[in-house]
Design a protein around this motif. Sequence first.
Motif, PDB file in Angstrom:
ATOM      1  N   GLY A 168     -53.094  80.793 -45.411  1.00 56.32           N
ATOM      2  CA  GLY A 168     -52.370  79.656 -44.880  1.00 56.32           C
ATOM      3  C   GLY A 168     -51.005  79.516 -45.494  1.00 56.32           C
ATOM      4  O   GLY A 168     -50.664  80.183 -46.479  1.00 56.32           O
ATOM      5  N   ALA A 169     -50.201  78.618 -44.906  1.00 57.43           N
ATOM      6  CA  ALA A 169     -48.824  78.403 -45.356  1.00 57.43           C
ATOM      7  C   ALA A 169     -48.747  77.466 -46.546  1.00 57.43           C
ATOM      8  O   ALA A 169     -47.724  77.400 -47.226  1.00 57.43           O
ATOM      9  N   ALA A 170     -49.837  76.737 -46.823  1.00 53.22           N
ATOM     10  CA  ALA A 170     -49.850  75.802 -47.950  1.00 53.22           C
ATOM     11  C   ALA A 170     -51.212  75.868 -48.630  1.00 53.22           C
ATOM     12  O   ALA A 170     -52.217  76.255 -48.024  1.00 53.22           O
ATOM     13  N   LEU A 171     -51.240  75.455 -49.887  1.00 47.53           N
ATOM     14  CA  LEU A 171     -52.467  75.540 -50.674  1.00 47.53           C
ATOM     15  C   LEU A 171     -53.599  74.723 -50.080  1.00 47.53           C
ATOM     16  O   LEU A 171     -54.770  75.059 -50.240  1.00 47.53           O
ATOM     17  N   ASP A 172     -53.251  73.634 -49.399  1.00 51.96           N
ATOM     18  CA  ASP A 172     -54.285  72.723 -48.918  1.00 51.96           C
ATOM     19  C   ASP A 172     -54.614  72.900 -47.441  1.00 51.96           C
ATOM     20  O   ASP A 172     -55.276  72.048 -46.852  1.00 51.96           O
ATOM     21  N   CYS A 173     -54.145  73.980 -46.824  1.00 48.40           N
ATOM     22  CA  CYS A 173     -54.464  74.168 -45.404  1.00 48.40           C
ATOM     23  C   CYS A 173     -54.787  75.629 -45.092  1.00 48.40           C
ATOM     24  O   CYS A 173     -54.223  76.227 -44.169  1.00 48.40           O
ATOM     25  N   LEU A 174     -55.693  76.186 -45.871  1.00 49.69           N
ATOM     26  CA  LEU A 174     -56.118  77.554 -45.611  1.00 49.69           C
ATOM     27  C   LEU A 174     -57.128  77.592 -44.471  1.00 49.69           C
ATOM     28  O   LEU A 174     -57.996  76.712 -44.350  1.00 49.69           O
ATOM     29  N   GLU A 175     -57.029  78.616 -43.657  1.00 48.96           N
ATOM     30  CA  GLU A 175     -57.945  78.810 -42.550  1.00 48.96           C
ATOM     31  C   GLU A 175     -58.571  80.200 -42.641  1.00 48.96           C
ATOM     32  O   GLU A 175     -57.992  81.127 -43.214  1.00 48.96           O
ATOM     33  N   ILE A 176     -59.749  80.329 -42.048  1.00 48.40           N
ATOM     34  CA  ILE A 176     -60.441  81.620 -42.050  1.00 48.40           C
ATOM     35  C   ILE A 176     -59.702  82.580 -41.127  1.00 48.40           C
ATOM     36  O   ILE A 176     -59.482  82.289 -39.956  1.00 48.40           O
ATOM     37  N   VAL A 177     -59.312  83.739 -41.673  1.00 47.49           N
ATOM     38  CA  VAL A 177     -58.651  84.762 -40.860  1.00 47.49           C
ATOM     39  C   VAL A 177     -59.520  86.002 -40.706  1.00 47.49           C
ATOM     40  O   VAL A 177     -59.291  86.813 -39.809  1.00 47.49           O
ATOM     41  N   THR A 178     -60.484  86.176 -41.595  1.00 46.21           N
ATOM     42  CA  THR A 178     -61.495  87.225 -41.456  1.00 46.21           C
ATOM     43  C   THR A 178     -62.845  86.598 -41.769  1.00 46.21           C
ATOM     44  O   THR A 178     -63.066  86.140 -42.896  1.00 46.21           O
ATOM     45  N   VAL A 179     -63.722  86.564 -40.779  1.00 46.10           N
ATOM     46  CA  VAL A 179     -65.007  85.890 -40.956  1.00 46.10           C
ATOM     47  C   VAL A 179     -65.914  86.689 -41.874  1.00 46.10           C
ATOM     48  O   VAL A 179     -66.542  86.153 -42.784  1.00 46.10           O
ATOM     49  N   ARG A 180     -65.978  88.000 -41.650  1.00 41.61           N
ATOM     50  CA  ARG A 180     -66.897  88.829 -42.445  1.00 41.61           C
ATOM     51  C   ARG A 180     -66.410  90.268 -42.462  1.00 41.61           C
ATOM     52  O   ARG A 180     -66.354  90.930 -41.440  1.00 41.61           O
ATOM     53  N   ALA A 181     -66.036  90.736 -43.644  1.00 42.89           N
ATOM     54  CA  ALA A 181     -65.668  92.137 -43.838  1.00 42.89           C
ATOM     55  C   ALA A 181     -66.683  92.754 -44.791  1.00 42.89           C
ATOM     56  O   ALA A 181     -66.881  92.258 -45.906  1.00 42.89           O
ATOM     57  N   VAL A 182     -67.331  93.801 -44.367  1.00 42.70           N
ATOM     58  CA  VAL A 182     -68.393  94.424 -45.166  1.00 42.70           C
ATOM     59  C   VAL A 182     -67.832  94.943 -46.491  1.00 42.70           C
ATOM     60  O   VAL A 182     -66.757  95.570 -46.524  1.00 42.70           O
ATOM     61  N   ARG A 183     -68.542  94.668 -47.551  1.00 43.71           N
ATOM     62  CA  ARG A 183     -68.142  95.159 -48.873  1.00 43.71           C
ATOM     63  C   ARG A 183     -68.195  96.685 -48.885  1.00 43.71           C
ATOM     64  O   ARG A 183     -69.161  97.282 -48.412  1.00 43.71           O
ATOM     65  N   THR A 184     -67.169  97.302 -49.447  1.00 38.80           N
ATOM     66  CA  THR A 184     -67.120  98.765 -49.559  1.00 38.80           C
ATOM     67  C   THR A 184     -66.803  99.142 -50.998  1.00 38.80           C
ATOM     68  O   THR A 184     -65.650  99.156 -51.401  1.00 38.80           O
ATOM     69  N   GLY A 185     -67.825  99.418 -51.769  1.00 41.16           N
ATOM     70  CA  GLY A 185     -67.608  99.805 -53.162  1.00 41.16           C
ATOM     71  C   GLY A 185     -67.214  98.621 -54.032  1.00 41.16           C
ATOM     72  O   GLY A 185     -67.369  97.459 -53.661  1.00 41.16           O
ATOM     73  N   PHE A 186     -66.709  98.942 -55.224  1.00 38.17           N
ATOM     74  CA  PHE A 186     -66.343  97.887 -56.168  1.00 38.17           C
ATOM     75  C   PHE A 186     -65.267  96.988 -55.587  1.00 38.17           C
ATOM     76  O   PHE A 186     -65.323  95.758 -55.711  1.00 38.17           O
TER      77      PHE A 186
END
Length: 492
Positions: free
Chosen positions: A435-453
């Motif tokens: 987001g453009a400000a600390l208090d207005c973040l929005e979800i841009v990736t719902v779920r990205a599979v973990r890949t390694g460390f």
Amino acid sequence: MTITVNGAWSFVSAPNLHPMQVMIKVKKSGTAPGFLFVSPYTFFGAEMIGQTGSLIMDQAGNPVWFRPLPNRFVQNADFRVQLYKGKPVLTMWEGTISGTQSANPNLPDGDAEPGAFYLIFDQNYHVNHKVSAQNGYTSDLHEFTITKRNTALLTALKQVPGDLTPYGGPANGFFDNYSVQEIDLETGQLVFFWDVLTHVDPADSMLPASSAASSNGIWDCFHVNSIDEGPNDTLLISMRNMWAIYNIDKKTGNILWQLGGKRSNFTLGPNASFSWQHHARHRSDNRVSLFDDACCATRTSPPECQAHGLVLALDLAQMTATVDRTYYHDPALFVPSQGNVQLLPNGNQFIGWGQEPYLSEFANPGNTTTDPSLNLLYDVQYPSQNLSYRAFKNEWVGLPKDPPSVAVHITDDIAAVFASWNGSTETAAWRVLAGAALDCLEIVTVRAVRTGFETEITVQSEGPFYQVMALDGAGHVIGTSAIVRGEHDDEE
């Protein structure tokens, strides 16, 4: 991006972590579940790849948890999972191993330098206990075992002045004496103490007393390297430089029997002899397992015989020992020091090859020198001359309390988000907010599979503020990072 530099990992989101990168040489079906536990270091004069410390890896060789130490002259050893008060914990020795800090060490190779200690970590990676040997002894790296009584059995070391001339050594020399100590972890009280020099004759050592001339007059005549609890209040104790394993009565301190060495109470059958051994453990049906180094008097001695895992069947009526199973590496390894053999829950055998940079898993039937690839299910090679005193395979659930780590690199309107969480075994995927400000973040990736460390996630957002959330297998949020400002990559 996650990269390797000279055999060590580097991470954008965890820039201070540089564990060694390993190579998977063999990977077949039938391996036991679990993570790999090693504590990489190397000797003085050898190139150390990555940092020393304690390292958990998955079976693909990816780091899961890494605790680096301040410099290569500090090491961990005997890193593994144990139970304390019925709960899984991580245990390790920490200190400096003689032979790693100088070309001319003040103590025999493999001794623990003064100031060492043991650590017990809970599942949140917080230190619950810091333990030290008592009675003026140094906490030794070879064994730290938590008993069902919530006490700790450990090896401890002290240099004792003595006239070594009867043994072929200097008059003003020292015995490198060991003790076995049991400490109540809650009270810190010493509840058992067994002094080796009182019970074992140094004259039976396979290491000549003349070796003291090259180690400040100290004769490493015993070199205790494992303790295992047995039935009827007994202890099974391995002494490398005696080529012997001792069964002692804790109540009296008496040696009930000796397996191997100059005073063996057992007649050893074909191929049942062993030398310079490590990690003696009780097995079912009067069997004993050990890592047979079969080499060497010193780190620079020429190879003698091929190292292998060895299981011996003991006939306590006839007092004979015969070979039950053997586990050889392919290709052959000649191991001057260290090593272990671990029985896994599914019956497989897991072997750390000590001074040689390998760990392996075998199906239970094992193999022989004529067919060393038989039943070798899994094999890992460390980089260069890195080594680990022991290696283990354990199941483990790590629940770090520290938040996940995140770093963001922005090019035009594309953000590369790097997410990691050192020690988390439950993270299955990542969610990205921006987001453009600390208090207005929005979800841009719902779920990205973990890949390694470390997982790299590309998002269409200029931010400039970003945050990641760790998701478990059910999609629940189990950890949230701090909010960071993305860094714009310089453009030519």
